[in-house]
Scaffold this motif. Sequence first.
Motif, PDB file in Angstrom:
ATOM      1  N   PHE A   1      90.203   8.047  38.752  1.00  0.00           N
ATOM      2  CA  PHE A   1      89.544   8.467  39.987  1.00  0.00           C
ATOM      3  C   PHE A   1      88.359   9.374  39.693  1.00  0.00           C
ATOM      4  O   PHE A   1      88.301  10.049  38.657  1.00  0.00           O
ATOM      5  N   LEU A   2      87.414   9.366  40.601  1.00  0.00           N
ATOM      6  CA  LEU A   2      86.244  10.230  40.510  1.00  0.00           C
ATOM      7  C   LEU A   2      86.557  11.546  41.194  1.00  0.00           C
ATOM      8  O   LEU A   2      86.948  11.572  42.368  1.00  0.00           O
ATOM      9  N   GLU A   3      86.418  12.639  40.451  1.00  0.00           N
ATOM     10  CA  GLU A   3      86.622  13.949  41.060  1.00  0.00           C
ATOM     11  C   GLU A   3      85.605  14.158  42.176  1.00  0.00           C
ATOM     12  O   GLU A   3      84.631  13.427  42.296  1.00  0.00           O
TER      13      GLU A   3
ATOM     14  N   ARG B   1      89.558  -1.462  25.325  1.00  0.00           N
ATOM     15  CA  ARG B   1      89.765  -0.680  26.548  1.00  0.00           C
ATOM     16  C   ARG B   1      88.583   0.239  26.836  1.00  0.00           C
ATOM     17  O   ARG B   1      88.171   0.392  27.990  1.00  0.00           O
ATOM     18  N   GLN B   2      88.020   0.853  25.813  1.00  0.00           N
ATOM     19  CA  GLN B   2      86.888   1.753  26.038  1.00  0.00           C
ATOM     20  C   GLN B   2      85.705   1.001  26.638  1.00  0.00           C
ATOM     21  O   GLN B   2      85.004   1.508  27.518  1.00  0.00           O
ATOM     22  N   VAL B   3      85.498  -0.226  26.178  1.00  0.00           N
ATOM     23  CA  VAL B   3      84.409  -1.055  26.718  1.00  0.00           C
ATOM     24  C   VAL B   3      84.642  -1.334  28.199  1.00  0.00           C
ATOM     25  O   VAL B   3      83.725  -1.228  29.024  1.00  0.00           O
ATOM     26  N   ALA B   4      85.879  -1.680  28.539  1.00  0.00           N
ATOM     27  CA  ALA B   4      86.210  -1.979  29.936  1.00  0.00           C
ATOM     28  C   ALA B   4      86.049  -0.747  30.823  1.00  0.00           C
ATOM     29  O   ALA B   4      85.527  -0.830  31.943  1.00  0.00           O
ATOM     30  N   VAL B   5      86.484   0.402  30.323  1.00  0.00           N
ATOM     31  CA  VAL B   5      86.364   1.651  31.083  1.00  0.00           C
ATOM     32  C   VAL B   5      84.901   2.019  31.293  1.00  0.00           C
ATOM     33  O   VAL B   5      84.471   2.336  32.410  1.00  0.00           O
ATOM     34  N   ASP B   6      84.119   1.980  30.218  1.00  0.00           N
ATOM     35  CA  ASP B   6      82.699   2.350  30.318  1.00  0.00           C
ATOM     36  C   ASP B   6      81.937   1.414  31.250  1.00  0.00           C
ATOM     37  O   ASP B   6      81.049   1.843  32.000  1.00  0.00           O
ATOM     38  N   SER B   7      82.288   0.137  31.212  1.00  0.00           N
ATOM     39  CA  SER B   7      81.614  -0.839  32.061  1.00  0.00           C
ATOM     40  C   SER B   7      81.909  -0.573  33.536  1.00  0.00           C
ATOM     41  O   SER B   7      80.996  -0.522  34.367  1.00  0.00           O
ATOM     42  N   LYS B   8      83.173  -0.386  33.865  1.00  0.00           N
ATOM     43  CA  LYS B   8      83.559  -0.184  35.267  1.00  0.00           C
ATOM     44  C   LYS B   8      83.021   1.130  35.816  1.00  0.00           C
ATOM     45  O   LYS B   8      82.403   1.171  36.891  1.00  0.00           O
ATOM     46  N   ILE B   9      83.245   2.204  35.082  1.00  0.00           N
ATOM     47  CA  ILE B   9      82.782   3.509  35.548  1.00  0.00           C
ATOM     48  C   ILE B   9      81.255   3.559  35.593  1.00  0.00           C
ATOM     49  O   ILE B   9      80.664   4.132  36.517  1.00  0.00           O
ATOM     50  N   GLY B  10      80.609   2.932  34.610  1.00  0.00           N
ATOM     51  CA  GLY B  10      79.148   2.911  34.596  1.00  0.00           C
ATOM     52  C   GLY B  10      78.571   2.217  35.813  1.00  0.00           C
ATOM     53  O   GLY B  10      77.593   2.680  36.413  1.00  0.00           O
ATOM     54  N   ARG B  11      79.168   1.103  36.205  1.00  0.00           N
ATOM     55  CA  ARG B  11      78.695   0.385  37.389  1.00  0.00           C
ATOM     56  C   ARG B  11      78.885   1.223  38.652  1.00  0.00           C
ATOM     57  O   ARG B  11      78.004   1.272  39.520  1.00  0.00           O
ATOM     58  N   LEU B  12      80.034   1.859  38.751  1.00  0.00           N
ATOM     59  CA  LEU B  12      80.304   2.686  39.930  1.00  0.00           C
ATOM     60  C   LEU B  12      79.360   3.884  39.997  1.00  0.00           C
ATOM     61  O   LEU B  12      78.834   4.219  41.068  1.00  0.00           O
ATOM     62  N   ASN B  13      79.131   4.535  38.857  1.00  0.00           N
ATOM     63  CA  ASN B  13      78.182   5.654  38.835  1.00  0.00           C
ATOM     64  C   ASN B  13      76.785   5.208  39.259  1.00  0.00           C
ATOM     65  O   ASN B  13      76.110   5.878  40.053  1.00  0.00           O
ATOM     66  N   ASN B  14      76.355   4.073  38.736  1.00  0.00           N
ATOM     67  CA  ASN B  14      75.018   3.573  39.064  1.00  0.00           C
ATOM     68  C   ASN B  14      74.922   3.133  40.522  1.00  0.00           C
ATOM     69  O   ASN B  14      73.877   3.285  41.163  1.00  0.00           O
ATOM     70  N   PHE B  15      76.013   2.583  41.035  1.00  0.00           N
ATOM     71  CA  PHE B  15      76.025   2.191  42.447  1.00  0.00           C
ATOM     72  C   PHE B  15      75.870   3.418  43.343  1.00  0.00           C
ATOM     73  O   PHE B  15      75.086   3.413  44.301  1.00  0.00           O
ATOM     74  N   ILE B  16      76.615   4.478  43.039  1.00  0.00           N
ATOM     75  CA  ILE B  16      76.541   5.693  43.854  1.00  0.00           C
ATOM     76  C   ILE B  16      75.136   6.294  43.805  1.00  0.00           C
ATOM     77  O   ILE B  16      74.610   6.781  44.814  1.00  0.00           O
TER      78      ILE B  16
END
Length: 351
Positions: free
Chosen positions: A175-177, A247-262
Amino acid sequence: MSSSSSTQVLAEYAKSKRSSCKKCSKAIAAKALRLGLVSRDARGFDVTKWHHLDCFNFGSESVASVEKIKGFQSLESSDQESLKKLVAASDKSRGEDSNGSTHAVEGKESSQGKRVHEVDENENEEEERSLKKAKSSKCDGQAKLDVSFTISDVKDKYKDATLSPKWKAFQTIIFLERDDGLHDSSKIAAFDFDGCLANTNVKRGGADAWSLMYPSIPDKLQSLYEDGYKLVIFTNESNIERWKNKRQVAVDSKIGRLNNFIKKVKVPIQVFIACGLGKSSGQAEDPFRKPKPGMWHILEQHFNSGISIDMDQSFYVGDAAGRKNDHSDADIKFAEAVGLKFYVPEEYFGV
């Protein structure tokens, strides 16, 4: 449907096969003629409810003539003729109905000075509201998950994957704080991410491998935020659990997209990522993975400052609605389990 100055009828050829008919719930084929009822909802947004030609209610006074149908002049001549015949037939039917004996009864005044049919409509509306609330309460009772959440349970890593700043892990959730400017609220505007807010491809990874699903998204989200809604994303991402060696690749990809979307939409958003697996994995179904309502309950119990959520004003938008070409029905089932109003993205964002 009764006529309304705020309701407009639109005729056009479907731009894609993503829209579905409001009456029969089946997909509308690309380039097929579709009719839409465009109305302004309580949030101030134009919402279009699309219909197949054969499913549309031409008995509505909103379609008293083809001149009132926006886009009529752009249709092919054969489709124009079909619409003319359908409108004429419904107009004739309305004329016959108006001469019936029941018409006089509907206009009769009651002893309290109100028309009988108006009282009946009010009673029906009240009954429908009561049934809706009872149904929502029943869903909540069946799906309620009490989540024990303490600071000591929150981690900076999801298993062996390091999380970006402001992102934390709890059990099988990332989750995003609290984002800067995010305010808790009784009004929740909740969304799926992939296929709803962002156009993504499972075969392409990376923080930049996405685009806005609809151009109206930034304005819609900003308007909701200004209207006092708390914006929340509930998204499944089983690759984070499944890709043990990457797993690190999957995490970075998902979180990176969400950060960029926001950053793109320029509004603060609460985000929950369910990383667990579904029942098809052969393991116990993860309680936080949609359609399970666990993510909603952790928001409700621990991430909204104890503010009671107004279910009548809150809603959820997602693309997995169980239609013919949908990958699943996880989103609509999630909304049903929680008791939220549900929209598909093309309906809410206006395709």
